[in-house]
Design an enzyme around this catalytic site. Structure first.
Site, PDB file in Angstrom:
ATOM      1  N   HIS A 171      17.274 -32.597 -24.295  1.00  0.00           N
ATOM      2  CA  HIS A 171      16.662 -31.504 -23.524  1.00  0.00           C
ATOM      3  C   HIS A 171      17.421 -31.303 -22.207  1.00  0.00           C
ATOM      4  CE1 HIS A 171      12.598 -29.232 -23.151  1.00  0.00           C
ATOM      5  NE2 HIS A 171      13.567 -28.568 -22.552  1.00  0.00           N
ATOM      6  N   ARG A 212      12.929 -23.905 -27.888  1.00  0.00           N
ATOM      7  CA  ARG A 212      11.669 -24.629 -28.023  1.00  0.00           C
ATOM      8  C   ARG A 212      11.722 -25.462 -29.302  1.00  0.00           C
ATOM      9  NH1 ARG A 212      11.787 -22.216 -24.024  1.00  0.00           N
ATOM     10  NH2 ARG A 212      10.266 -20.821 -23.039  1.00  0.00           N
ATOM     11  N   GLU A 214       9.365 -35.241 -28.035  1.00  0.00           N
ATOM     12  CA  GLU A 214      10.449 -35.792 -27.225  1.00  0.00           C
ATOM     13  C   GLU A 214       9.942 -37.007 -26.451  1.00  0.00           C
ATOM     14  OE1 GLU A 214      11.892 -32.602 -24.776  1.00  0.00           O
ATOM     15  OE2 GLU A 214      12.535 -31.407 -26.496  1.00  0.00           O
TER      16      GLU A 214
END
Length: 315
Positions: free
Chosen positions: A280, A232, A261
């Site tokens: 990611h 995370r 992001e």
């Protein structure tokens, strides 16, 4: 009229296995792929007229849920759900589900891959070769190094197993030690942070007011240590990390998840030679995506057909 199911996960598309499964159950998938922040009106109208949603990791706020009058279930095509206001959803009677256990092998392989890239300085090597150079600097072996893992869910356990298979000493900090974990040593958080050559995060965010990895914990790490985060973005104080990387407090970092992001243009992490940043991708393999999409679809179907879903996070 068929109930409409919103799909924002960008790798799910019309005609795929998830689309066909939903249609077999009399549902109508509608697509609005998430590729970054939506404008205010797009956020407010996202759930208009839909009974269920299969979502990427985009934020779902209380304001968005307040006008989601037809929505009964949100299923995350992944494990993390800290981007969703679960309390607000529960207050509106909207079920929240996730899909644990679908991508832990992918995440573990990515974590180890990032460690190898950092240990062998591969980003700089590849860049130099592409520029016509032929660097021959010495890297480090993972064999014999100490791998610290914070969190021992499926991805933490899989990473520990891979690390042990490579000959690493594996230290684990977890609230749920497994007495059968012969390949690892369970110890306290401070010891893991202090003794690790590679510190890999595999725990959930949002468990406390502060960051798990803040300036004081970065200071406690070895100056030769590398921080790996595939869990995370909310776990790490990025300003403190950027300073620690710049000052040589730690040797490097590899981050697949970030506080915001995509990576903002003004991020203090930009331009640092000793940080690897990926977009990611840890859980994004063909195999994991297939499992995640189908698991999320089954969660939506179960709720709409008045069955208890396999992985609710709201109860």
């Amino acid at each position: 009229m068929s109930a409409r199911i919103l799909i924002t996960t960008d790798y799910l598309r019309p005609g795929d296995t998830v689309d066909r499964l939903l249609r077999q159950h009399g549902l109508e998938p509608v697509y609005s792929p998430w590729r970054g922040p939506r404008d205010t009106e797009a956020q407010r109208s996202l759930f208009d007229g839909v009974a269920g949603a299969i979502l990427a990791s985009e934020p779902v706020t209380a304001d968005m849920l307040a006008r989601a009058h037809t929505l009964r279930v949100i299923a995350r095509s992944g494990v993390g759900y800290d981007s969703i206001d679960v309390a607000a959803a529960t207050g509106h009677g909207i079920r929240i589900c996730n899909t644990p256990g679908v991508n832990h092998h992918a995440v573990a392989e990515m974590a180890i891959g990032l460690m190898i890239m950092a240990a062998r300085n591969l980003r700089a090597v590849i860049t130099s070769v592409n520029q016509g150079q032929w660097p021959r600097g010495a890297g480090r072996e993972l064999h014999g190094a100490t791998l610290g893992i914070i969190g021992y869910g499926p991805s933490g356990r899989a990473t520990a197993n891979l690390g042990a298979a490579l000959g690493m000493t594996v230290l684990v900090s977890t609230a749920h030690p497994d007495s059968n974990g012969n390949a690892v040593q369970f110890t306290d958080l401070d010891t893991v942070i202090r003794d690790s050559d590679y510190l890999s995060l595999h725990t959930r965010g949002g468990q406390s007011a502060g960051k798990l990895i803040d300036a004081s914990r970065l200071q406690a790490m070895k100056p030769t240590a590398v921080l790996i985060n595939t869990a995370r973005g909310s776990l790490v104080d990025e300003k403190a990390l950027a300073k620690a990387l710049s000052d040589g407090t730690i040797a490097g970092a590899a981050l697949d998840v970030l506080e915001s992001e995509p990576l903002p243009g003004d991020s203090p992490l930009r331009g640092l030679d000793n940080v690897l940043i990926t977009s990611h991708l840890a859980g994004q393999t063909i195999e994991a995506r297939t499992r995640a999409g189908l698991a999320a679809a089954h969660a939506v179907i179960d709720v709409l057909e008045n069955r208890e879903p396999a992985h609710p996070v709201d109860r």
